[in-house]
Design a protein around this motif. Structure first.
Motif, PDB file in Angstrom:
ATOM      1  N   LEU A  72      13.926   4.901  10.060  1.00  0.00           N
ATOM      2  CA  LEU A  72      12.591   4.566   9.560  1.00  0.00           C
ATOM      3  C   LEU A  72      12.100   5.634   8.590  1.00  0.00           C
ATOM      4  CD1 LEU A  72      10.133   2.688   9.625  1.00  0.00           C
ATOM      5  CD2 LEU A  72       9.365   3.894  11.688  1.00  0.00           C
ATOM      6  N   THR A  73      12.385   6.877   8.869  1.00  0.00           N
ATOM      7  CA  THR A  73      12.009   7.973   7.967  1.00  0.00           C
ATOM      8  C   THR A  73      12.675   7.789   6.608  1.00  0.00           C
ATOM      9  OG1 THR A  73      11.727   9.468   9.833  1.00  0.00           O
ATOM     10  CG2 THR A  73      12.003  10.476   7.665  1.00  0.00           C
ATOM     11  N   ALA A  74      13.945   7.425   6.612  1.00  0.00           N
ATOM     12  CA  ALA A  74      14.660   7.186   5.352  1.00  0.00           C
ATOM     13  C   ALA A  74      14.042   6.013   4.593  1.00  0.00           C
ATOM     14  CB  ALA A  74      16.134   6.933   5.618  1.00  0.00           C
ATOM     15  N   VAL A  75      13.612   4.989   5.324  1.00  0.00           N
ATOM     16  CA  VAL A  75      12.946   3.836   4.702  1.00  0.00           C
ATOM     17  C   VAL A  75      11.621   4.276   4.080  1.00  0.00           C
ATOM     18  CG1 VAL A  75      11.761   1.652   5.253  1.00  0.00           C
ATOM     19  CG2 VAL A  75      14.069   2.077   6.119  1.00  0.00           C
ATOM     20  N   PHE A  76      10.852   5.080   4.821  1.00  0.00           N
ATOM     21  CA  PHE A  76       9.584   5.604   4.287  1.00  0.00           C
ATOM     22  C   PHE A  76       9.814   6.386   2.998  1.00  0.00           C
ATOM     23  CE2 PHE A  76       7.322   6.122   8.687  1.00  0.00           C
ATOM     24  CZ  PHE A  76       7.068   4.770   8.730  1.00  0.00           C
ATOM     25  N   LYS A  77      10.768   7.293   3.052  1.00  0.00           N
ATOM     26  CA  LYS A  77      11.027   8.158   1.895  1.00  0.00           C
ATOM     27  C   LYS A  77      11.470   7.334   0.691  1.00  0.00           C
ATOM     28  CE  LYS A  77      13.245  12.374   0.456  1.00  0.00           C
ATOM     29  NZ  LYS A  77      13.830  13.619   0.903  1.00  0.00           N
ATOM     30  N   ALA A  78      12.355   6.373   0.916  1.00  0.00           N
ATOM     31  CA  ALA A  78      12.824   5.532  -0.185  1.00  0.00           C
ATOM     32  C   ALA A  78      11.675   4.731  -0.788  1.00  0.00           C
ATOM     33  CB  ALA A  78      13.936   4.597   0.305  1.00  0.00           C
ATOM     34  N   ALA A  79      10.827   4.179   0.060  1.00  0.00           N
ATOM     35  CA  ALA A  79       9.688   3.394  -0.438  1.00  0.00           C
ATOM     36  C   ALA A  79       8.721   4.283  -1.214  1.00  0.00           C
ATOM     37  CB  ALA A  79       8.969   2.726   0.722  1.00  0.00           C
ATOM     38  N   ARG A  80       8.430   5.440  -0.654  1.00  0.00           N
ATOM     39  CA  ARG A  80       7.472   6.357  -1.292  1.00  0.00           C
ATOM     40  C   ARG A  80       7.985   6.857  -2.634  1.00  0.00           C
ATOM     41  NH1 ARG A  80       7.226  11.685  -1.486  1.00  0.00           N
ATOM     42  NH2 ARG A  80       8.796  12.027   0.125  1.00  0.00           N
ATOM     43  N   THR A  81       9.228   7.266  -2.683  1.00  0.00           N
ATOM     44  CA  THR A  81       9.749   7.867  -3.915  1.00  0.00           C
ATOM     45  C   THR A  81      10.067   6.831  -4.991  1.00  0.00           C
ATOM     46  OG1 THR A  81      12.002   7.920  -3.011  1.00  0.00           O
ATOM     47  CG2 THR A  81      10.652   9.907  -2.732  1.00  0.00           C
ATOM     48  N   ALA A  82      10.304   5.596  -4.584  1.00  0.00           N
ATOM     49  CA  ALA A  82      10.594   4.551  -5.569  1.00  0.00           C
ATOM     50  C   ALA A  82       9.325   3.917  -6.139  1.00  0.00           C
ATOM     51  CB  ALA A  82      11.473   3.464  -4.943  1.00  0.00           C
ATOM     52  N   ALA A  83       8.205   4.138  -5.468  1.00  0.00           N
ATOM     53  CA  ALA A  83       6.949   3.506  -5.900  1.00  0.00           C
ATOM     54  C   ALA A  83       6.405   4.148  -7.166  1.00  0.00           C
ATOM     55  CB  ALA A  83       5.911   3.622  -4.785  1.00  0.00           C
ATOM     56  N   GLU A  84       5.734   3.347  -7.936  1.00  0.00           N
ATOM     57  CA  GLU A  84       5.004   3.846  -9.099  1.00  0.00           C
ATOM     58  C   GLU A  84       3.856   4.720  -8.597  1.00  0.00           C
ATOM     59  OE1 GLU A  84       5.635   3.296 -12.395  1.00  0.00           O
ATOM     60  OE2 GLU A  84       7.462   2.238 -11.788  1.00  0.00           O
ATOM     61  N   PRO A  85       3.455   5.719  -9.367  1.00  0.00           N
ATOM     62  CA  PRO A  85       2.310   6.540  -8.948  1.00  0.00           C
ATOM     63  C   PRO A  85       1.095   5.659  -8.653  1.00  0.00           C
ATOM     64  CG  PRO A  85       3.412   7.539 -10.821  1.00  0.00           C
ATOM     65  CD  PRO A  85       4.044   6.181 -10.622  1.00  0.00           C
ATOM     66  N   GLY A  86       0.492   5.901  -7.506  1.00  0.00           N
ATOM     67  CA  GLY A  86      -0.657   5.105  -7.082  1.00  0.00           C
ATOM     68  C   GLY A  86      -0.287   3.927  -6.203  1.00  0.00           C
ATOM     69  N   ASP A  87       1.001   3.564  -6.157  1.00  0.00           N
ATOM     70  CA  ASP A  87       1.448   2.431  -5.345  1.00  0.00           C
ATOM     71  C   ASP A  87       2.198   2.869  -4.090  1.00  0.00           C
ATOM     72  OD1 ASP A  87       0.359   0.641  -7.143  1.00  0.00           O
ATOM     73  OD2 ASP A  87       2.248   0.325  -8.221  1.00  0.00           O
ATOM     74  N   GLU A  88       2.183   4.164  -3.796  1.00  0.00           N
ATOM     75  CA  GLU A  88       2.948   4.683  -2.659  1.00  0.00           C
ATOM     76  C   GLU A  88       2.483   4.086  -1.330  1.00  0.00           C
ATOM     77  OE1 GLU A  88       2.882   7.901  -5.832  1.00  0.00           O
ATOM     78  OE2 GLU A  88       1.340   6.691  -4.830  1.00  0.00           O
ATOM     79  N   LEU A  89       1.181   3.948  -1.142  1.00  0.00           N
ATOM     80  CA  LEU A  89       0.662   3.409   0.111  1.00  0.00           C
ATOM     81  C   LEU A  89       1.111   1.963   0.305  1.00  0.00           C
ATOM     82  CD1 LEU A  89      -0.974   3.573   2.687  1.00  0.00           C
ATOM     83  CD2 LEU A  89      -3.042   3.088   1.337  1.00  0.00           C
ATOM     84  N   ALA A  90       0.992   1.161  -0.731  1.00  0.00           N
ATOM     85  CA  ALA A  90       1.419  -0.238  -0.624  1.00  0.00           C
ATOM     86  C   ALA A  90       2.917  -0.328  -0.324  1.00  0.00           C
ATOM     87  CB  ALA A  90       1.089  -0.992  -1.912  1.00  0.00           C
ATOM     88  N   ALA A  91       3.700   0.504  -0.976  1.00  0.00           N
ATOM     89  CA  ALA A  91       5.152   0.488  -0.764  1.00  0.00           C
ATOM     90  C   ALA A  91       5.495   0.911   0.657  1.00  0.00           C
ATOM     91  CB  ALA A  91       5.842   1.400  -1.773  1.00  0.00           C
ATOM     92  N   LEU A  92       4.840   1.962   1.141  1.00  0.00           N
ATOM     93  CA  LEU A  92       5.105   2.439   2.491  1.00  0.00           C
ATOM     94  C   LEU A  92       4.682   1.403   3.527  1.00  0.00           C
ATOM     95  CD1 LEU A  92       5.297   5.677   4.037  1.00  0.00           C
ATOM     96  CD2 LEU A  92       3.310   4.446   4.878  1.00  0.00           C
ATOM     97  N   ALA A  93       3.509   0.828   3.355  1.00  0.00           N
ATOM     98  CA  ALA A  93       3.018  -0.174   4.310  1.00  0.00           C
ATOM     99  C   ALA A  93       3.943  -1.380   4.354  1.00  0.00           C
ATOM    100  CB  ALA A  93       1.595  -0.597   3.934  1.00  0.00           C
ATOM    101  N   GLN A  94       4.371  -1.850   3.197  1.00  0.00           N
ATOM    102  CA  GLN A  94       5.264  -3.003   3.171  1.00  0.00           C
ATOM    103  C   GLN A  94       6.617  -2.655   3.802  1.00  0.00           C
ATOM    104  OE1 GLN A  94       4.275  -6.243   2.031  1.00  0.00           O
ATOM    105  NE2 GLN A  94       6.024  -6.551   3.387  1.00  0.00           N
ATOM    106  N   ALA A  95       7.104  -1.457   3.543  1.00  0.00           N
ATOM    107  CA  ALA A  95       8.371  -1.023   4.141  1.00  0.00           C
ATOM    108  C   ALA A  95       8.259  -0.964   5.659  1.00  0.00           C
ATOM    109  CB  ALA A  95       8.775   0.337   3.574  1.00  0.00           C
ATOM    110  N   TYR A  96       7.130  -0.503   6.166  1.00  0.00           N
ATOM    111  CA  TYR A  96       6.900  -0.426   7.613  1.00  0.00           C
ATOM    112  C   TYR A  96       6.914  -1.827   8.222  1.00  0.00           C
ATOM    113  CZ  TYR A  96       4.891   1.695  11.844  1.00  0.00           C
ATOM    114  OH  TYR A  96       4.669   2.162  13.119  1.00  0.00           O
TER     115      TYR A  96
END
Length: 189
Positions: A72-96
């Protein structure tokens, strides 16, 4: 020395075999189907061999949970780092939410069945790493609020959606709308 290293390597391999078998059985038939007896039969070792590695079923579930938290940590990191600036929360939430849906038995092991895992200050490093990924997304949004508390509340909100969605407790047609509301609320300064 070589004999000792071989024994340690074989022991680690058996532990991995036990954990992976438990996880596969749980994903296929649910956690109630995972017993020491059935695990021993599945991996073709005696029950005492399993007990020489783990104190019991709960310890095996804890090991599965730790493995899952690392994933799950790897999923979080991948979602966060792949997201456009400002979209990290949406990417992390969807990944979760996606992780919870794709890995129901693993999610249950992590958040419902694990008995020997402490969260918070005395948490194992793998749990701290998962929280750090959440913190990296929520802390910049905390404004003048305590970033740790803000992160915990954000995590709880996303987790609540994941659990209620998985359990069929919320209307499926409102999934995107609920997530949008949550994201908007947490993105406010």
């Amino acid at each position: 020395m070589a004999t000792q290293q071989r024994r340690e390597r074989e022991r680690a391999q058996r532990e991995t075999l036990i954990v992976n078998a438990a996880r596969e059985m749980a994903e296929a038939d649910g956690w109630p189907s995972v017993t020491i007896r059935k695990l021993a039969e599945r991996i073709e070792y005696s029950q005492p061999v399993l007990y020489s590695h783990f104190a019991g079923r709960g310890a095996i579930i804890d090991a599965v949970a730790l493995q899952g938290i690392a994933e799950l940590t790897a999923v979080f990191k991948a979602a966060r780092t792949a997201a456009e600036p400002g979209d990290e929360l949406a990417a992390l939430a969807q990944a979760y939410l996606d992780f919870a849906t794709a890995n129901p038995a693993l999610f249950e092991a992590i958040f419902t069945l694990a008995e020997g895992l402490t969260f918070g200050v005395d948490a194992p490093e793998v749990l701290k790493a998962a929280f750090a990924e959440l913190y990296a997304v929520f802390a910049p949004l905390a404004g003048d609020r305590d970033p740790d508390a803000f992160t915990e509340v954000g995590w709880a909100a996303i987790h609540g959606l994941a659990v209620l969605n998985r359990g069929g407790r919320l209307r499926p047609d409102l999934l995107e709308q609920r997530l949008s509301i949550l994201l908007e609320r947490f993105a406010r300064p």
